[in-house]
Scaffold this motif. Structure first.
Motif, PDB file in Angstrom:
ATOM      1  N   LEU A   1       7.804   4.652  -3.422  1.00 21.34           N
ATOM      2  CA  LEU A   1       8.624   4.522  -2.092  1.00 21.34           C
ATOM      3  C   LEU A   1       6.478   4.311  -1.571  1.00 21.34           C
ATOM      4  O   LEU A   1       5.532   4.664  -1.988  1.00 21.34           O
ATOM      5  N   LEU A   2       6.639   3.233  -0.989  1.00 19.30           N
ATOM      6  CA  LEU A   2       5.574   3.012  -0.473  1.00 19.30           C
ATOM      7  C   LEU A   2       5.105   4.533   0.838  1.00 19.30           C
ATOM      8  O   LEU A   2       5.978   4.631   1.844  1.00 19.30           O
ATOM      9  N   PRO A   3       4.431   4.313   1.259  1.00 13.77           N
ATOM     10  CA  PRO A   3       3.511   5.379   2.157  1.00 13.77           C
ATOM     11  C   PRO A   3       3.458   4.524   3.749  1.00 13.77           C
ATOM     12  O   PRO A   3       3.198   3.282   3.640  1.00 13.77           O
ATOM     13  N   PRO A   4       3.455   5.318   4.633  1.00 13.09           N
ATOM     14  CA  PRO A   4       4.181   4.192   5.568  1.00 13.09           C
ATOM     15  C   PRO A   4       2.831   4.500   5.432  1.00 13.09           C
ATOM     16  O   PRO A   4       1.374   4.569   5.960  1.00 13.09           O
ATOM     17  N   LYS A   5       2.654   2.907   6.899  1.00 14.17           N
ATOM     18  CA  LYS A   5       1.665   1.645   7.226  1.00 14.17           C
ATOM     19  C   LYS A   5       0.810   2.265   7.991  1.00 14.17           C
ATOM     20  O   LYS A   5       1.675   3.635   9.080  1.00 14.17           O
TER      21      LYS A   5
END
Lengths: 656, 656
Positions: B60-64
């Motif tokens: 999961l990429l951290p939210p922009k």
């Protein structure tokens, strides 16, 4: 539906999307190679979006290297030929697959883009050209406001010109910029094949051609429209057949806009894929995303295109034509050899963008002359004066970086003198390597001169105000049209003062000469260069007189445009014109000095290119080596007759 | 384990990976915000790789926008201060999150980078500086081959200087280039937390500090090593504690290499994330990926850094200090006003890279003088001559694009004259906007002059060979050190000939002047500019003499370095020096003409910047408006005493 008459920018992304469909409908085979990875619906959070949880839908991307992506662009005229370069830079920067470009062009764009792509030599890119003329009859019945609108309408009939074997193609307008890999757009074809093939049958029954033509005709009848642009027709078709439209996620069509919809896209999208905005100048400072758009566009506008001469990462070699031989030749050079830089520069293939700005070729006239010269950024300020002195056609090669080419464009736009001159052809040769490729530049400018005669000049010279008329009259009087091999010599002078009142006549020039305000060119440093011109005879001459070649002779001459090319081995500075004059003499051109012609060299600081190499100790040695090779080549081509040049050179050296 | 003594390039990616771990171990909280999206094992085909099937593992990429990424870099000296710029450009180009940079610097790098980041004004970037001196005692006990090796070793002890509140940080070397979003690297922290936290306990028990110190000491004992680089210690730790190492997928460490392993990575990876290769010159033509690496590196080397002054896409505003006020000021400008371009240029904050090249500040001497000037690319060829004429310290501001800055670097490297001069400080001010910001440039050069006195010159002037010595002697004799407010006038001359033998003495100069080979500066066009200098008195003068200010006076002067700054409102050309001299007079500086001092202007073609605006019809009007505003400001600051300047100007105008 977009209202008619909207700026094109507003509609093209819809167009892009629709065309993706349209072409897809007609050309798709039914063998989807890449289907949906899951059966989930496509809700705008596609592959490439940011947070991929295991349950989100994904498109399978075709594997890198193997799968060729097809892209079609309609491109006509000078401006679109510049725009397409920026589009292609952005596509190439992110792409990882081989590309096949299908370019539907008019004659102008084809001329420009054939040269550009040939010299760009991008690996794994194939370019095919199609003649837009063929499509004209299919759309010319549609009333249209602008001549250029016809090229927009051609997108309606693209399937009829693209090869039948072509199964899929992405159609792009020239004014978009990619900020992602185009393969992600290509992957939508998989989605179509999975979800929308249903409609293909129905479309095939009715036929796209009927659909759009009927719609267009009905529009013309019912809406009392007097003209239709391509977007008007697409809008009408969409209205009648909404089922044809598959909305692309908003990131594929990000526009500068105050619409809430666009704003929401900015906020929710993790990423944007394509921006659509070709006019960074018309920037509304108020829109907070303007900077972002501007930055992406300018990134590729000024991007050094030669950096894109790279294989897609980790793919086997796809050499563009000539690249393999070139690479072998480069590999055979000895890096330790002192002249390595010279030989490498000589082999360098520069990207060339001919007729970078709008250009009106001169009407065919049997005695017309084009002034041919080359320059780099530091001589741009010569152009206005040159235009005032030479009212005839010019063909100028400019040695620029991609970023400088944009500055140059701005410079011409801002200049009241330059912006009105449509008979000056500017050819941009993109910088690459440390040495100034003076003769390659001259050859580019020479090849693009379209009149029967050319005046081979240098950018620091201003011709007599009357020279253009006088040369044409002389050519006629001397009956040079009769295939007589002649090189008309324009005597060269120089001033050492940088404030200077240009003589209006030969009489005025002689007065200045006697007063010491003018000198014959390089009289103090290198009189040999123009000795054969015989300035004392010229003072008195009333008629053209013939002179003989002598060692180091390098006059400025007017010759037929099919004259020998310059020898590209001479890069940097030195011997570049001398070798060309020897070539003319070896081919038995007569040197005829014109009694009323003259041209004056203006002083300038030495250019960086010169000063960088004058101080280099290996420079003279290399130049000597190049000269010797040149003489060997001469002997090979002209036999013992060419010995005289070598002898003369040796004699002059022993005297010195 | 990498063999010792390998090129650093080979090891740093391992370092990067290890540090990711090391810092992670020490600073991680155990609150993983982002875990594995699936429980699948990590096999190198991570998020960001190409074919994501539903079953492949994803991070999961951290939210922009919201999540701040922390990056630490150790940076010391002039060369690393240039390298870090290219690294940061590549990071900023792809990033979508706010960044916090933790820079551990020596005094040189801090001086450079503080100015650079302050003027770069990148939104959503915070920069913190830490003094590398503090870390030196922690690692200086380790024998090390190079002084600079100490900075490498500092990476071992980073946790001791970074704030305790910092939970995670990515540590980078200056010589890597990103080709992907750094957030993808950040996402590995999630992976660590999920999988490797197990080992954190064990590490915490023993402590990293003990681990590496013990290892290093044992290495020194058992391997009879005489020195250890940071990489040697990391290698030894890895060997003893292989469990510490979590291999990053190869795409995070792509190097030019003939290893089979690297080759397989090229072929199998869809994408590469970070390249590691900072020396495009040392290119082995044989390696087929060299072009790709080179291209990516050069992309960011020449990239226009101002294009990175953009908010992360779709994020709320994060104004860097001063940016909000600046934006408001810009927004208040009236685009329709004729002087809009002037006012916009005046407000422009240019990125500034002070001491772009290695520089040895002059030793403190009470009467020393620094020559201060500014130039753009078209005057680079003046530098060698200037160095021959002025053997003392110089502070020069160069107005360049990012790409030109690289050409400049090459130009200095190639020049035998320039490359040995370490007392010349070159400050790069990056181009932005259509008008030449002459006074902003002068102020940058002036602010960086480190001697008590400055000679405010222009780049087209060559000082008398003796001027440097003569000025220092004059300053001493005149006892200017005693806080006397004096401006020593260096009389200005010019030659109109571009081949010119420079006078060795005042006597020779006077002979040339009488022969008409030299003139007093701008004698023909604008005698007012130097009339007050009183050249006829100067001819005979044996001692310094005082002169009075008069309208349009713009002499070249030597003043204390704390003199007033130039007025930045004067951009383009015109009145930029005149206003400064008025300011000196208003502050009651005495003008003292030096009897043996002179400086000569060399001819040159008008620069593009000049010619572009001389022809502009609004140019004169705007200059007039700026002058009036200047006079209003003068009155405000100096009261009725300042009226004399306005009166003098009006008088001189009514006479003309």
């Amino acid at each position: 539906m977009l209202p008619r008459g909207r700026p094109r920018a507003m509609g093209v992304a819809v167009l892009l999307l629709l065309l993706l469909l349209v072409i897809g409908f007609f050309l798709f085979g039914r063998d989807p190679e890449y289907g949906l990875g899951t059966t989930a619906t496509l809700d705008g959070d596609l592959y490439g979006s940011r947070n991929l949880s295991a349950s989100s839908p994904q498109l399978l991307l075709p594997p890198k290297c193997e799968v060729m992506l097809h892209v079609a662009v309609v491109c006509a005229g000078y401006n679109s030929s510049r725009e397409i370069v920026t589009l292609m830079k952005s596509v190439l920067f992110y792409r990882k697959n081989p590309l096949h470009l299908h370019l539907i062009t008019d004659a102008i764009a084809r001329n420009i883009l054939e040269t550009l792509f040939r010299t760009w030599m991008v690996p794994a890119v194939v370019v095919s050209f199609y003649d837009a003329e063929e499509l004209k009859p299919l759309v010319s019945w549609i009333p249209n406001k602008h001549y250029s609108g016809l090229y927009g309408l051609m997108k309606l009939v693209l399937p009829s010109i693209l090869p039948l074997s072509l199964a899929r193609v992405i159609v792009l307008d020239t004014d978009v910029t990619f900020s992602s890999d185009i393969v992600e757009l290509w992957a939508f074809f998989g989605h179509f094949s999975g979800v929308i093939l249903l409609w293909l049958d129905r479309l095939q029954q009715t036929g796209w051609e009927q659909v759009w033509k009927l719609t267009a005709k009905r529009e013309l009848l019912t809406q009392t429209a007097t003209s239709l642009a391509d977007q008007d027709i697409f809008n009408a078709v969409i209205k009648e057949h909404p089922e044809l439209v598959h909305p692309l996620p908003c990131v594929w069509n990000v526009q500068l806009s105050d619409h809430t919809l666009a704003e929401r896209c900015y906020l929710e999208a993790a990423d944007l894929k394509v921006i659509h905005w070709n006019s960074p100048k018309k920037l509304q400072v108020k829109n907070k995303h303007a900077e972002f758009f501007r930055s992406l566009h300018l990134t590729f506008l000024g991007y050094d295109g030669k950096l894109l001469r790279r294989e897609p990462f980790g793919c086997p070699n796809h050499f563009p034509p000539g690249a393999e031989q070139l690479q072998q030749a480069l590999a055979q050079l000895d890096e330790e050899e002192p002249c390595f830089e010279f030989r490498q520069q000589q082999l360098t293939v520069h990207r060339v963008h001919i007729t970078f700005l709008s250009y009106q070729p001169p009407p065919p006239q049997p005695h017309d002359v084009t002034l041919v010269a080359q320059l780099s950024m530091d001589r741009l300020q010569m152009l206005e004066a040159l235009c005032r002195h030479w009212p005839g056609p010019m063909s100028l090669a400019l040695y620029l970086t991609d970023a400088e080419a944009q500055q140059f464009l701005h410079f011409v736009d801002m200049s009241p003198v330059l912006s009105v001159r449509k008979d000056v052809a500017y050819h941009v040769v993109y910088r690459d390597g440390p040495l100034y490729p003076v003769n390659q530049l001259r050859n580019v400018a020479l090849a693009q001169a379209l009149t029967p005669y050319v005046f081979l000049s240098d950018i620091d010279f201003l011709p007599a105000y009357s020279l253009y008329d006088y040369l044409r009259a002389s050519i006629e009087q001397l009956e040079l049209g009769g295939r007589r091999k002649a090189a008309l010599v324009v005597p060269a002078f120089e001033t050492l003062h940088y404030r200077f009142s240009f003589p209006k006549s030969k009489a005025e020039l002689l007065t200045l000469l006697d007063a010491g305000s003018l000198h014959t060119f390089r009289y103090h440093e290198w009189p040999q260069g123009h000795a054969s011109t015989d300035y004392s005879r010229w003072r008195e001459a009333q008629a053209p007189y013939r002179v003989q070649w002598s060692a180091h002779y390098e006059p400025y001459v007017v010759v037929p445009r099919d004259c020998p090319r310059y020898d590209p081995r001479f890069v940097g500075f030195g011997w570049n014109k001398v070798a060309h004059i020897i070539e003319l003499d070896a081919q038995e051109y007569e040197f005829l000095v014109l009694p009323e012609a003259f041209s004056i060299h203006l002083p300038h600081a030495p250019s960086l290119d010169i000063s960088r190499f004058r101080s280099s100790p290996t420079y003279r040695d290399c130049l000597q080596a190049l000269k010797e090779e040149f003489h060997q080549d001469l002997s090979r081509r002209y036999g013992s007759a060419a010995l005289k040049y070598l002898t003369a050179l040796q004699l002059s050296r022993s005297r010195a």
